[in-house]
Design an enzyme around this catalytic site. Structure first.
Site, PDB file in Angstrom:
ATOM      1  CE1 TYR A 217      79.953  23.070  97.912  1.00  0.00           C
ATOM      2  CE2 TYR A 217      79.888  25.463  97.767  1.00  0.00           C
ATOM      3  CZ  TYR A 217      79.549  24.228  97.269  1.00  0.00           C
ATOM      4  OH  TYR A 217      78.793  24.129  96.123  1.00  0.00           O
TER       5      TYR A 217
ATOM      6  NE  ARG B  71      88.701  14.079  87.182  1.00  0.00           N
ATOM      7  CZ  ARG B  71      87.530  14.460  87.691  1.00  0.00           C
ATOM      8  NH1 ARG B  71      86.796  15.364  87.067  1.00  0.00           N
ATOM      9  NH2 ARG B  71      87.113  13.960  88.836  1.00  0.00           N
TER      10      ARG B  71
ATOM     11  CG  ASP C 264      86.476  23.738  92.996  1.00  0.00           C
ATOM     12  OD1 ASP C 264      86.248  23.971  94.199  1.00  0.00           O
ATOM     13  OD2 ASP C 264      85.660  23.184  92.244  1.00  0.00           O
TER      14      ASP C 264
END
Length: 353
Positions: A160, A48, A86
């Site tokens: 969301y 990452r 995701d």
């Protein structure tokens, strides 16, 4: 009363986790962990740091495949690989802009409080890199490993999209459901339609089973749970089964509590994930006999380790000893989980030194 499922010894050529999803009992039970590909692993943190932002990593198919495979190299006892992606890829494809703010989480714009579905410009090509990740991982997996794809369920994704970020008690979405039910239903319907295509694309690229995450289902009143969680999940499952009748679907209605049995009976899912707040003995009694169950160790018990972890693991194993069971956590593994405690878990579930 139907007899308990028989324990079937695995053969070298099969996938134990997939067999359990299809109704077999395996001893020891297969195991995977939600969020097993991620930030508790030092190799993930290194990658990452090299690649930059979270979304950059998700959309780099080579890197995302590497992240998916990392936990399997460290813990060869794992029976499943979970795609690294995701749940907000779906609203990103629908037309919202997606970003991740360090230390704060995802942001979606424009919020659906300010926009309507017709105001968004879909970009379905944004799903293609995820399918490429699936193909890359599939080429590397052992024949015994079950490859799991996933998506967020409409209610959770909608929370969301409406707030533009994670929100306390999902209040913005719940308010919109009361104040403008037509708009709210349109949002859920669009999410459901894209989710079917998205999961179908993952299946065509190579996953063996899929999981629907309804992480915020626990914030709904019973009538809303029936409409926004059960009904939409049932529609997605039915549409997926038309295209891919042999692919198992795991439903994970986190926080469902007393509504867990209705979800299991009414959605058509093949297996159900149980979160850590549910007593496993209660869940075993409440759920349809013979239905595969996944779960439900408290992720914080895994952080604690030692005798409390051992006791918690044994309670889960004992509670689900009479049905098809996939050992898992009740939610995602935490960032500060000691690697040695994961090793303890693997030894207790799978045996060995």
């Amino acid at each position: 009363m139907a007899p308990l499922p028989e324990s079937v010894p695995p053969s070298p050529s099969d996938k134990p986790l997939l067999a359990v999803l299809k109704g077999e009992r395996r001893d020891p039970p297969p195991i995977w962990m939600m969020r097993q590909a991620g930030r508790y692993l030092p190799e993930y943190r290194a990658l990452r740091a090299d690649k930059g932002g979270f979304l950059d990593l998700v959309y780099d198919s080579e890197a995302a495949a590497e992240v998916t495979l990392q936990p399997l190299r460290r813990y060869p006892q794992l029976d499943g690989a979970i795609l690294f992606s995701d749940i907000l890829i779906v609203p990103f494809a629908i037309g919202q802009e997606l970003s991740f703010v360090a230390g704060e989480g995802p942001r979606l714009a424009p919020t659906m409080l300010d926009a309507r579905m017709r105001d968004l410009e879909p970009h379905m090509e944004r799903l293609q890199p995820i399918y490429e990740t699936v193909r890359r991982v599939k080429a590397e997996l052992s024949p015994q490993t079950t490859f799991l794809g996933f998506a967020g369920s409409p209610w959770t994704v909608a929370t969301y999209m409406i707030a533009g970020q994670g929100s306390r008690e999902q209040a913005e979405a719940r308010r919109l459901a009361y104040s403008d039910p037509g708009k709210f239903d349109a949002i859920l319907d669009m999410i459901a339609m894209v989710t079917v295509d998205y999961l179908s694309g993952q299946i065509e690229a190579g996953v063996d089973a899929v999981q629907l995450f309804d992480s915020w289902s626990g914030s709904l009143a019973p009538a809303q749970f029936e409409r926004f969680v059960i009904a939409r999940t049932a529609w997605i499952v039915a549409e997926l089964k038309k295209r891919h009748p042999k692919i198992p679907v795991i439903g994970f209605p986190r926080g469902a509590g007393g509504k867990l049995g209705a979800y299991a009976r009414e959605t058509g899912v093949d297996a159900i994930g149980v979160d850590e707040t549910a007593d496993p003995n209660w869940a075993n009694r409440e759920l349809p006999q013979g239905m595969p169950v996944q779960g439900n160790l408290d992720p914080l018990a895994l952080i604690g380790g030692g005798a409390p972890l051992s006791d918690a693991v044994q309670r889960v194993l004992d509670a689900f000893s009479g049905r098809p069971h996939i050992f898992n956590l009740g939610h995602g593994i935490q960032q500060d989980t000691p690697l040695a405690h994961v090793e303890e878990l693997m030894r207790q579930v799978k045996g060995g030194e």
